[in-house]
Enzyme design. Structure first.
Site, PDB file in Angstrom:
ATOM      1  N   TYR A 174       8.634  15.587   1.560  1.00  3.75           N
ATOM      2  CA  TYR A 174       8.485  16.943   1.026  1.00  3.75           C
ATOM      3  C   TYR A 174       8.363  16.918  -0.490  1.00  3.75           C
ATOM      4  CZ  TYR A 174       9.084  18.557   5.702  1.00  3.75           C
ATOM      5  OH  TYR A 174       8.878  18.766   7.035  1.00  3.75           O
ATOM      6  N   THR A 177       6.449  26.807   6.406  1.00  2.00           N
ATOM      7  CA  THR A 177       5.141  26.215   6.123  1.00  2.00           C
ATOM      8  C   THR A 177       4.033  27.188   6.507  1.00  2.00           C
ATOM      9  OG1 THR A 177       6.121  24.069   6.677  1.00  2.00           O
ATOM     10  CG2 THR A 177       3.742  24.137   6.401  1.00  2.00           C
ATOM     11  N   SER A 215      14.055   6.210 -12.549  1.00  3.76           N
ATOM     12  CA  SER A 215      13.022   6.977 -13.250  1.00  3.76           C
ATOM     13  C   SER A 215      12.925   8.392 -12.693  1.00  3.76           C
ATOM     14  CB  SER A 215      11.674   6.261 -13.121  1.00  3.76           C
ATOM     15  OG  SER A 215      10.609   7.132 -13.435  1.00  3.76           O
ATOM     16  N   SER A 216      12.884   8.500 -11.362  1.00  3.72           N
ATOM     17  CA  SER A 216      12.734   9.815 -10.734  1.00  3.72           C
ATOM     18  C   SER A 216      13.978  10.680 -10.898  1.00  3.72           C
ATOM     19  CB  SER A 216      12.414   9.657  -9.248  1.00  3.72           C
ATOM     20  OG  SER A 216      11.100   9.171  -9.083  1.00  3.72           O
ATOM     21  N   GLU A 275      11.813  12.826   0.851  1.00  3.21           N
ATOM     22  CA  GLU A 275      10.754  12.215   0.040  1.00  3.21           C
ATOM     23  C   GLU A 275       9.375  12.741   0.417  1.00  3.21           C
ATOM     24  OE1 GLU A 275       8.480   9.762  -2.482  1.00  3.21           O
ATOM     25  OE2 GLU A 275      10.569  10.372  -2.571  1.00  3.21           O
ATOM     26  N   TRP A 297       7.384  -0.089   4.541  1.00  2.25           N
ATOM     27  CA  TRP A 297       8.030   0.556   3.384  1.00  2.25           C
ATOM     28  C   TRP A 297       9.463   0.975   3.706  1.00  2.25           C
ATOM     29  CZ3 TRP A 297       9.286   5.733   1.578  1.00  2.25           C
ATOM     30  CH2 TRP A 297       9.237   6.725   2.579  1.00  2.25           C
ATOM     31  N   HIS A 353       0.841  -1.201   0.000  1.00  5.91           N
ATOM     32  CA  HIS A 353       0.000   0.000   0.000  1.00  5.91           C
ATOM     33  C   HIS A 353       0.875   1.249   0.000  1.00  5.91           C
ATOM     34  CE1 HIS A 353      -2.862   3.082   1.226  1.00  5.91           C
ATOM     35  NE2 HIS A 353      -2.172   3.281   2.329  1.00  5.91           N
ATOM     36  N   ASP A 361       8.903  21.858 -25.563  1.00  7.08           N
ATOM     37  CA  ASP A 361       8.780  20.525 -24.954  1.00  7.08           C
ATOM     38  C   ASP A 361       9.730  20.488 -23.777  1.00  7.08           C
ATOM     39  OD1 ASP A 361       8.874  17.492 -24.578  1.00  7.08           O
ATOM     40  OD2 ASP A 361       7.530  17.653 -26.292  1.00  7.08           O
ATOM     41  N   LYS A 376       3.565  29.869   3.973  1.00  6.81           N
ATOM     42  CA  LYS A 376       2.756  29.450   2.837  1.00  6.81           C
ATOM     43  C   LYS A 376       1.266  29.467   3.183  1.00  6.81           C
ATOM     44  CE  LYS A 376       4.256  27.030  -0.484  1.00  6.81           C
ATOM     45  NZ  LYS A 376       4.838  28.154  -1.228  1.00  6.81           N
ATOM     46  N   ARG A 392       1.242   0.512  15.549  1.00  9.38           N
ATOM     47  CA  ARG A 392       1.092   0.338  14.099  1.00  9.38           C
ATOM     48  C   ARG A 392       1.500  -1.072  13.697  1.00  9.38           C
ATOM     49  NH1 ARG A 392       4.898   4.818  11.445  1.00  9.38           N
ATOM     50  NH2 ARG A 392       4.110   3.837   9.561  1.00  9.38           N
ATOM     51  N   SER A 429      -1.290  26.999  -4.853  1.00  6.97           N
ATOM     52  CA  SER A 429      -1.065  28.426  -5.081  1.00  6.97           C
ATOM     53  C   SER A 429      -1.793  28.897  -6.336  1.00  6.97           C
ATOM     54  CB  SER A 429       0.437  28.719  -5.215  1.00  6.97           C
ATOM     55  OG  SER A 429       1.106  28.409  -4.015  1.00  6.97           O
ATOM     56  N   HIS A 460      12.986  11.414   4.517  1.00 10.33           N
ATOM     57  CA  HIS A 460      12.366  12.669   4.915  1.00 10.33           C
ATOM     58  C   HIS A 460      12.225  13.653   3.757  1.00 10.33           C
ATOM     59  CE1 HIS A 460      10.255  15.141   7.609  1.00 10.33           C
ATOM     60  NE2 HIS A 460      10.851  16.144   7.018  1.00 10.33           N
ATOM     61  N   HIS A 512      14.588  12.647  13.153  1.00 15.73           N
ATOM     62  CA  HIS A 512      13.383  12.692  14.000  1.00 15.73           C
ATOM     63  C   HIS A 512      12.510  11.453  13.785  1.00 15.73           C
ATOM     64  CE1 HIS A 512      11.269  15.201  10.630  1.00 15.73           C
ATOM     65  NE2 HIS A 512      11.102  13.921  10.421  1.00 15.73           N
ATOM     66  N   HIS A 513      12.859  10.640  12.780  1.00 15.15           N
ATOM     67  CA  HIS A 513      12.181   9.355  12.622  1.00 15.15           C
ATOM     68  C   HIS A 513      12.818   8.290  13.507  1.00 15.15           C
ATOM     69  CE1 HIS A 513       9.881  10.643   9.051  1.00 15.15           C
ATOM     70  NE2 HIS A 513      10.958  11.332   8.748  1.00 15.15           N
TER      71      HIS A 513
END
Length: 514
Positions: free
Chosen positions: A244, A316, A156-157, A242, A126, A61, A91, A319, A438, A255, A240, A290-291
């Site tokens: 963002y 943040t 790819s990314s 990721e 994950w 998932h 292009d 924004k 979890r 926006s 982390h 922090h993880h």
């Protein structure tokens, strides 16, 4: 020729469409997996079997939603479609590499599905932490296939990131400075930089895990002088940024949507918005541990990561308040896209607040690996990223297709989805505060009520997904063509008609800068 157009495509609009279709399909798979999770947790007792199969579903998932739904739709779909149109480029900078970036994803997806079909599947979460992901706890090919899948998605990314950075810096009109490009273009460029810097670290980490599993190296095995904590540092240095990466393109889309439906010609505080996104991108790289507050780091290390994490709330907040300031004094049009955007601002802020709670290392010791964390990141993803995607989709659908959606149905869809996701994830805060962990397929009876409500909410969201399929079908069946588009002077992507011709900006763009 069908094959020449769709398999060997070098057109940013066609490749963007492929990404959108692939992301929609993967989103269905990811939704089905999430419903399996909520069906299992709908009442105490087992439904699927053992915890291994449950954790395989949870892991799949996460991977499907992150790498095959959110990223392909936001960066591949909206990015490909809109960035060249917004900067007046004919292009992307590397059109064939663009095609390869897309076609690496279906094989990657196939490898991920294969990993769950062989042996017992990859029930690692994950994060794929060793020693659980090692060849003792996970013998067989499952984790190896997952690692290969991640490698392909990562390549790819990375290629896509190189392409977007080059396009955005190099293919603007000569007279246009970077500070005259739209905020969505900025958001994609910053996202691409994050991808380029973080993915190689993930690749290194999972490659070391691969050799630990198959070639008897001991990078993460204390028996040979390795350290499983090293893997966590490598993974989260990618993981982390990721998160963002998943939300920044959404910031850009929100926006645009808020500005457009407030009847404004520009967002409030353009430079502040750019500064905020750059700050978030930079800070995203220096908060990863922090993880890991529960792995036994020094108190001064924990103090630093707590403070640094809280600092991210400042850009943040810039924004969020700039979006509210953009709304202020505007002639607000209550379109479906505007509703998604307002829902995004509210729910993303709620998710951000629970993030501030979790940033406190002392509190996180108690809340780590409970449903409080699940609630937090699903508020920013399932109601942040997904609401941004939905808002962007209903806003730009007329541009992509030339047809308009039924406004009333689209608003009903928003209402059902809003109720569904909140009913699913709000109770999970309570579960986490009462200590429900979890990644378990079963739980003590005391947690039954909130889990049942949460599972009911997930099925409400399912009806929203099915309604969305109907709404899109209805639009193509009815063929209501776009008549006029407002504010085209400040929204260049609409300038070439709906849908735009196959090739746009074939001659260099003439820009009249004010």
């Amino acid at each position: 020729m069908f094959i020449n157009r769709w398999l060997f495509s070098t057109n940013h609009k066609d490749i963007g469409t492929l990404y959108l279709l692939f992301g929609a399909w993967a989103g269905m798979v990811g939704t089905a997996l999430s419903l399996l999770i909520r069906a299992e947790l709908g009442q105490p007792g087992t439904l699927l079997g053992d915890d291994q199969i449950y954790n395989v579903v949870v892991t799949a998932h996460a991977f499907v939603m992150i790498f095959f739904m959110v990223m392909p739709i936001m960066i591949g779909g909206f990015g490909n479609w809109l960035v060249p149109l917004m900067i007046g480029a004919p292009d992307m900078a590397f059109p064939r590499m663009n095609n390869m970036s897309f076609w690496l994803l279906p094989p990657s997806f196939l490898l991920l599905l294969a990993s769950s079909m062989v042996e017992a599947g990859a029930g690692t979460g994950w994060t794929v932490y060793p020693p659980l992901a090692g060849n003792l706890a996970h013998a067989g090919a499952s984790v190896d296939l997952t690692i290969f899948s991640l490698h392909l998605a990562g390549v790819s990314s990375i290629l896509g990131a190189i392409n977007f950075i080059t396009t955005i810096i190099n293919m603007k009109p000569p007279a246009m400075s970077q500070y005259q490009t739209p905020l969505f273009v900025w958001s994609v460029m910053i996202t691409a930089v994050l991808l380029l810097l973080s993915l190689p670290v993930l690749a290194a980490g999972i490659t070391m895990l691969l050799t630990d599993r198959n070639l008897n190296t001991t990078f993460f095995d204390p028996a040979g002088g390795g350290d499983p904590i090293l893997y966590q540092h490598l993974f989260w240095f990618f993981g982390h940024p990721e998160v963002y990466i998943l939300i920044l393109p959404g910031f850009g889309m929100i926006s645009h949507i808020v500005t457009y439906y407030s009847g404004k010609k520009e967002p409030f505080g353009y430079m502040g918005m750019v500064w905020a996104m750059m700050s978030i991108g930079f800070l995203g790289f220096i908060v990863w541990a922090h993880h890991m507050f529960t792995v036994g780091m020094d108190v001064d290390t924990r103090a630093y990561f707590t403070s640094a994490t809280m600092i991210i709330a400042i850009p943040t907040g810039v924004k969020v308040f700039s979006w509210l300031a953009t709304l202020h004094g505007g002639n607000i049009k209550w379109s479906p896209a505007m509703m998604w955007a307002l829902g995004f601002i509210f729910l993303f802020t709620v998710g951000g607040l629970t993030g501030i709670v979790l940033a406190n290392s002392s509190l996180d010791i108690v809340l780590h690996d409970t449903y409080y964390v699940v609630a937090h990141f699903h508020y920013v993803l399932s109601m942040g990223a997904v609401f941004a995607i939905m808002g962007g989709f209903v806003h730009w659908f007329p541009l992509f297709s030339g047809y308009t959606l039924n406004d009333t149905w689209a608003k009903i869809h928003f209402a059902i989805m809003f109720v569904g996701v909140n009913m699913t994830f709000f109770p999970q805060h309570f579960l986490g505060l009462s200590g429900m962990p979890r990644r378990y397929s079963d739980y003590p009876d005391a947690y039954t009520m909130w889990n049942t409500i949460s599972s009911m909410g997930s099925f409400i969201s399912l009806t929203a997904v099915m309604l969305m399929v109907f709404i899109i079908w209805e639009a193509f069946a009815s063929k209501r063509e776009v008549l006029t588009v407002d504010l085209t002077t400040t929204n260049l992507e609409w300038l070439n008609g709906c849908p735009p011709p196959y090739h746009t900006f074939e001659e260099p763009t003439y820009v009249n800068l004010k």
